[in-house]
Design an enzyme around this catalytic site. Structure first.
Site, short mmCIF file in Angstrom:
data_model
loop_
_atom_site.label_atom_id
_atom_site.label_comp_id
_atom_site.label_asym_id
_atom_site.label_seq_id
_atom_site.Cartn_x
_atom_site.Cartn_y
_atom_site.Cartn_z
N LEU A 69 0.98 -1.27 -0.31
CA LEU A 69 0.02 0.01 -0.24
C LEU A 69 0.84 1.53 -0.05
O LEU A 69 0.87 2.18 -0.53
CB LEU A 69 -0.79 0.00 1.08
CG LEU A 69 -2.52 -1.01 1.40
CD1 LEU A 69 -2.75 -0.49 2.69
CD2 LEU A 69 -3.22 -0.74 -0.25
N GLY A 70 2.07 1.10 0.63
CA GLY A 70 2.57 2.56 0.54
C GLY A 70 4.05 2.16 1.24
O GLY A 70 3.78 1.00 2.08
N GLY A 90 7.40 3.78 3.65
CA GLY A 90 7.84 5.23 4.41
C GLY A 90 9.66 4.91 5.18
O GLY A 90 9.55 4.44 4.85
N GLY A 119 8.54 1.83 6.89
CA GLY A 119 8.60 0.75 7.20
C GLY A 119 7.68 0.62 6.12
O GLY A 119 7.28 1.83 5.20
N ARG A 120 6.97 -0.54 5.69
CA ARG A 120 6.05 -0.53 4.28
C ARG A 120 4.55 -1.23 4.91
O ARG A 120 5.15 -1.91 6.11
CB ARG A 120 6.95 -1.96 3.67
CG ARG A 120 8.23 -1.33 2.56
CD ARG A 120 8.61 -2.28 1.77
NE ARG A 120 9.83 -1.77 0.50
CZ ARG A 120 10.06 -2.68 -0.18
NH1 ARG A 120 8.98 -3.51 -0.73
NH2 ARG A 120 10.83 -2.45 -0.64
N VAL A 121 4.21 -0.42 4.14
CA VAL A 121 2.12 -1.45 4.63
C VAL A 121 2.20 -1.90 3.47
O VAL A 121 1.55 -1.74 2.55
CB VAL A 121 1.87 -0.25 5.04
CG1 VAL A 121 0.05 -0.61 5.35
CG2 VAL A 121 2.44 1.05 5.90
N ASP A 174 4.08 11.56 14.90
CA ASP A 174 4.19 11.19 13.17
C ASP A 174 2.41 12.51 12.95
O ASP A 174 3.18 11.57 11.68
CB ASP A 174 4.63 10.51 13.15
CG ASP A 174 5.34 10.39 11.79
OD1 ASP A 174 5.82 11.40 11.12
OD2 ASP A 174 5.71 9.18 11.37
#
Length: 450
Positions: A137-138, A140, A143-145, A256
């Site tokens: 999904l994305g 950053g 980490g990754r989602v 955040d």
């Protein structure tokens, strides 16, 4: 050979109940599907005592079996079958070992009390289809989602994979994660639980089908959000942040807040998510965080000096978020013109010139509420002020956005935000920091515009 000390088959049987005065002792054997021969080369028997031991050297040799086709098949096939069986067993063992390694995870005794909040890695691995790129999904800095569908409930979730290199403080961190799982608010993404595996931590959230607000603001392929939707998202995130700061059983500092962490549900309602960096402390106590985390452009200036995240540093990030939503620009854009490089400085300059509305997102066209856009822009500057005491609380922010209280009139000032931040860093604003009321500080330090 002589009888071994540990024979393969040995049994002591009391036959007194079946013995008669006259009986025979003998041997019997049976054959199977293969041709076999059975021989008794010697035997020793004694009543009421121990039978004499046999001397293997005195026994006759085993007769050689006659060669035939079936015997050849047995002689060749049996080793092959045995080898195949061994290889099969070894293969199964390797498969099981690899499977266990594949799904291995860290689980310590103290985590057992968090039962419902602990997911198995196997379930998460299957939910995200092995964490393939097709489910991504994305990504950053933390980490990754991935999108996933839990095999048991068939519910859609978002799984964030973040690395954790040290176990120091992990128990406290997991305790906070589980505590955050008890948060309940319509404008917060529900944190469902976690899983630990080797060097990574997996956080499981509700799945938001429309993704992040950031994509709608900065991805040209996405449709433009109208002002009414943006304003509703802003008020929703403010309401969720107020719940975290003041209305829950503990104080939650998100640390955040940014557009990429605001997710949109089916009806494009904004929900603040990603609590991987959040910290909790009791109401009335002083937070002790000293490690600066967050995203460039959203970090309050005092964090560089103190390293202490507070609710008021969250307010600073929320102010930058307001400007980002209203202007459709990133907080720091290296590709922009020099005067527009830092969004906050650019909006301040336009504010001082009395043309703050010129900073609104041009994609809005003329379809927007002037009063609301101006309110959001000025409130963004107020929340992003470099002096912590000049910023409002989230309760005040919600009152301003809901129209329950007017935004304070901002008086002219000759200092811009960058210079104020510099003076604050050098310690020249102690008299301002000592003001007992944020509203007093606001009226004394903020410049105004139309």
């Amino acid at each position: 050979m002589a009888k071994p000390h540990r024979p393969l088959l040995s049994a002591v049987i009391n036959l007194s109940s079946v013995l008669l005065d006259l009986m025979y002792v003998g041997f019997s054997s049976s054959t199977g599907s293969f041709l076999t021969s059975h021989y008794v080369l010697g035997w020793s028997f004694k009543m009421n005592g121990v039978a004499q031991a046999l001397d293997p050297s005195l026994l006759p040799s085993l007769p050689r079996a006659k060669s035939n086709h079936k015997f050849k098949v047995l002689r060749i096939g049996l080793p092959l079958a045995s080898a195949t069986l061994v290889l099969t067993i070894v293969g199964i063992a390797v498969f099981i070992l690899r499977r266990r390694t594949k799904y291995s995870e860290l689980l310590e005794d103290w985590e057992l009390e968090y039962g419902p909040h602990r997911f198995s890695y196997k379930d998460l691995f299957k939910a995200a289809k092995g964490f393939r790129d097709t489910e991504l999904l994305g990504r950053g800095g933390f980490g990754r989602v991935y999108k996933g569908v839990l095999p048991s409930s068939r519910s859609e979730v978002a799984i964030k994979r973040v690395s954790h290199g040290s176990r120091q403080g992990m128990r406290e961190f997991i305790a906070e994660i589980v505590s955050l799982g008890r948060l309940r608010h319509r404008n917060l993404v529900q944190l469902l639980g976690y899983c630990r595996r080797q060097g990574e931590l997996l956080l499981v959230y509700d799945y938001m089908p429309n993704g992040s607000l950031e994509k709608f603001l900065h991805d040209q392929a996405k449709p433009t959000l109208d002002w009414a939707t943006r304003f509703r998202i802003i008020k929703g995130v403010a309401s969720g942040l107020l719940y975290l700061h003041e209305d829950w059983e503990q104080v939650v500092i998100h640390r955040d807040i940014k557009a990429s962490n605001v997710l949109l549900d089916n009806e494009l309602n904004g929900r603040l998510g990603d609590f991987g960096l959040a910290r909790l402390y009791d109401h009335g106590t002083d937070p002790q965080t000293t490690h600066v985390v967050g995203t460039m452009g959203y970090l309050a200036p005092e964090l560089a000096r103190t390293g202490k995240a507070t609710t008021i540093t969250d307010v600073f990030a929320f102010g930058t978020f307001l400007l980002e939503v209203a202007c459709g620009r990133r907080p720091v854009d290296p590709t922009a013109h020099e005067e527009q490089l830092v969004l906050l400085d650019w909006v301040v300059e336009k504010w001082r010139k009395g043309s703050i509305l010129e900073t609104r997102d041009p994609r809005l066209g003329e379809e927007y509420a002037v009063e609301e856009v101006e309110l959001v822009l000025k409130l963004g500057l107020l929340c992003s002020h470099p002096l912590p005491t000049a910023r409002p609380s989230m309760r005040q922010v919600v009152r301003y956005l809901e129209g329950h209280a007017p935004l304070p009139e901002l008086s002219p000032a000759y200092l811009n935000f960058s210079l104020l931040a510099l003076l604050h860093k050098e310690g020249f604003d102690d008299h301002i920091m000592s003001c007992p009321s944020s509203s007093v500080a606001t009226a004394s330090v903020l410049s105004g515009g139309r």
